[in-house]
Design an enzyme around this catalytic site. Structure first.
Site, short mmCIF file in Angstrom:
data_model
loop_
_atom_site.label_atom_id
_atom_site.label_comp_id
_atom_site.label_asym_id
_atom_site.label_seq_id
_atom_site.Cartn_x
_atom_site.Cartn_y
_atom_site.Cartn_z
N SER A 102 -7.91 11.62 -3.92
CA SER A 102 -7.72 10.10 -3.90
C SER A 102 -7.44 9.77 -5.32
CB SER A 102 -9.04 9.56 -3.47
OG SER A 102 -8.99 8.04 -3.19
N ASP A 142 -3.72 8.51 6.89
CA ASP A 142 -4.62 7.99 5.65
C ASP A 142 -4.79 6.75 5.58
OD1 ASP A 142 -5.89 7.77 3.40
OD2 ASP A 142 -5.48 9.78 2.56
N HIS A 193 -8.99 10.02 5.26
CA HIS A 193 -8.78 9.95 3.92
C HIS A 193 -8.88 11.28 3.33
CE1 HIS A 193 -8.12 8.47 -0.04
NE2 HIS A 193 -9.38 8.57 -0.34
#
Length: 503
Positions: free
Chosen positions: A224, A442, A472
């Site tokens: 991320s 995602d 994610h």
């Protein structure tokens, strides 16, 4: 709410599962010199005193295999011989004899605690641990590393009643005043540190960490926001890049508004995929959710806790289960209950996302996130500019558009330090190949950003790997093709063909 969703750590999904719910910087990161200068020997030769990890207010002590230490880094990298601060580190030593070195992890945020997250996720990294010491840390301004705290628990709970998608002049005034008060609280808590918690600062910390850990190259797994950090590190220190994996990739070409649009698009796509899985038409399903949020905006729902479910808390609760396909049934249950007039399940999901425990104590990830993001981001739309953008946001996503749109105005409103760049510089000519992993479904870091990251890293550097899946982050979700490709790269240095697809 929205920026919490923006570059969130994977720990959000972990919180859901655990809860069981049914510029003072030395470089602007864009045009400044690369990070190849000499660092003070007093810092590079420091010895880490690894010992037993202690429990904190927000995290229990991990088991005996884990060791903790404190790394000294300059407060201001422009003055490397000056005042220092301590960064909290955690590690589990390699289990095999054929050790490569240290593998650093950043789980995202920005603002996520690596000291708390790594033990939780380590079972997914058992193969990697055979040849690496698994290492993570709390970046500057986070948790045990001079963590920023901008509000007390009572103030945080009171702020939940503020409408983050204001419909009237009074609501807009309250929204912007709340943002200004938050910024003021951060400044009062952190003072000089506020100008030294940028992604560039943390990338420089990483290279010092490499040296103190005794590694010739940096081996790194960024997730991320951790992918942006990894890209910035590669730009500053291309000669020190070892094996870097970037999973759930932030689009480095997007500014504040571009990121908000990307996430509105990503979460709407994830919601559409969820709705399809229930046998409904995505357009009709989204309209039902949007109508539910409108009703909650006008009349918050009661919950079993005695607190009300506001529209802001409801959309936060809806977003969380979209991070992982395994939690979609939880969303079904929570939406069904809300349609029947009970907001308890959505509130529980929102509380997990907001790190609120049963006693009413909140974690500080969002505080650190704002301090780091607002020091990084130069683009700060006004409320007037945001209003002009709202129709586009609503077209992108009827459910999430207004939330992400208004966030562009409120997140860094009245922030006391200027942002450093429009977009981060991640080009890394001469660096070893970097594995860039994108997931087609995602929600928080949409798939398109991974290809852009690979392109920005440069020809022969960014190597794209695609997983046709939901959620994610790709690694550790049970796809043998994906996991074995990443393991072969990190453990054996086998670089896959650019564009490989796992489904």
């Amino acid at each position: 709410m929205a920026r919490i969703v923006r570059w969130t750590a994977l720990t959000a999904a972990a919180a859901l599962l655990a809860a069981g719910c049914s510029s003072g910087s030395s470089d602007d990161g864009k045009d400044g010199e690369k990070g190849s200068g000499e660092q003070p020997s007093a810092l590079t030769t420091q010895k880490l005193d690894w010992g037993r990890c202690e429990a904190t207010a927000d995290s229990p002590a991990p088991g005996g295999e884990w060791q903790c230490a404190t790394l000294k880094v300059p407060l201001d990298w422009a003055k490397p011989d000056g005042e220092t601060i301590g960064l909290a580190l955690i590690r589990a030593k390699a289990t095999g004899d054929d050790r490569i070195g240290s593998l650093l992890f950043n789980f995202g945020g920005p603002g996520g605690s690596g000291v708390s997250a790594l033990p939780s996720f380590s079972p997914s990294y058992s193969q990697l641990r055979e040849r690496y010491d698994l290492v993570s840390w709390d970046p500057r301004g986070v948790a045990a590393s001079e963590g920023v705290r901008c509000r007390g628990d009572k103030e945080i709970q009171a702020a939940e009643s503020v409408d983050v998608t204001p419909d009237t002049a009074a609501e807009e005034k309250a929204y912007l005043q709340g943002a200004a008060d938050f910024a003021k609280g951060c400044e009062q808590d952190s003072g000089e540190l506020m100008a030294h918690v940028s992604t560039t600062d943390t990338a420089r910390d990483m290279d010092l960490m490499r040296q103190v850990l005794g590694d010739a190259k940096t081996h790194y797994f960024g997730i991320s926001y951790g992918t942006e950090l990894g890209g910035v590190y590669a730009h500053l220190f291309p000669q020190n890049v070892g094996r870097l994996t970037l999973d759930a990739v932030v689009d480095p070409t997007a500014g504040t508004v571009g990121h908000a649009e990307n996430q509105a698009r990503g979460f709407q796509r994830a919601l559409d995929n969820y709705v399809k899985s229930t046998g409904q038409d995505p357009e009709e399903g989204s309209r039902k959710v949007a109508d539910l949020l409108d009703r909650i905006d006008a009349d918050p729902l009661p919950t079993s806790s005695g607190r009300e479910l506001t529209q802001t808390l409801a959309v936060t609760g809806i977003a969380l289960p979209l991070y992982n396909q395994s939690t979609w049934p939880t969303l079904t249950s929570a939406l069904t209950a809300a349609e029947e007039g009970d907001g308890s399940e959505l509130l529980a999901l929102a509380d997990s996302y907001n790190e609120r425990d049963a006693s009413g104590h909140y974690g500080t990830t969002t505080h650190s996130q704002r301090a780091i993001s607002c020091l990084d981001d130069k683009e700060r739309p006004t409320a007037a500019e945001t209003k002009k953008l709202l129709p586009k946001f609503e077209k992108i996503s009827p459910v999430f558009g207004r939330f992400f749109g208004w966030d562009t105005a409120g997140f860094c409103h009245d922030w006391p330090v200027p942002g450093q760049y429009e977009t981060p510089e991640v080009s890394a000519p001469g660096a070893a190949p970097i594995l860039v992993v994108g997931t087609t479904g995602d929600p928080a870091t949409p798939y398109e950003g991974a290809r852009r990251m690979a392109d920005e890293l440069g020809r022969g550097v960014g190597v794209m790997l695609t997983w046709k899946g939901e959620g994610h982050g790709a690694y550790g979700n049970g796809n043998d093709c994906l996991d074995s490709t990443v393991n072969a790269y990190l453990l054996d240095g086998k670089v896959p063909k650019d564009g490989k697809v796992c489904s």
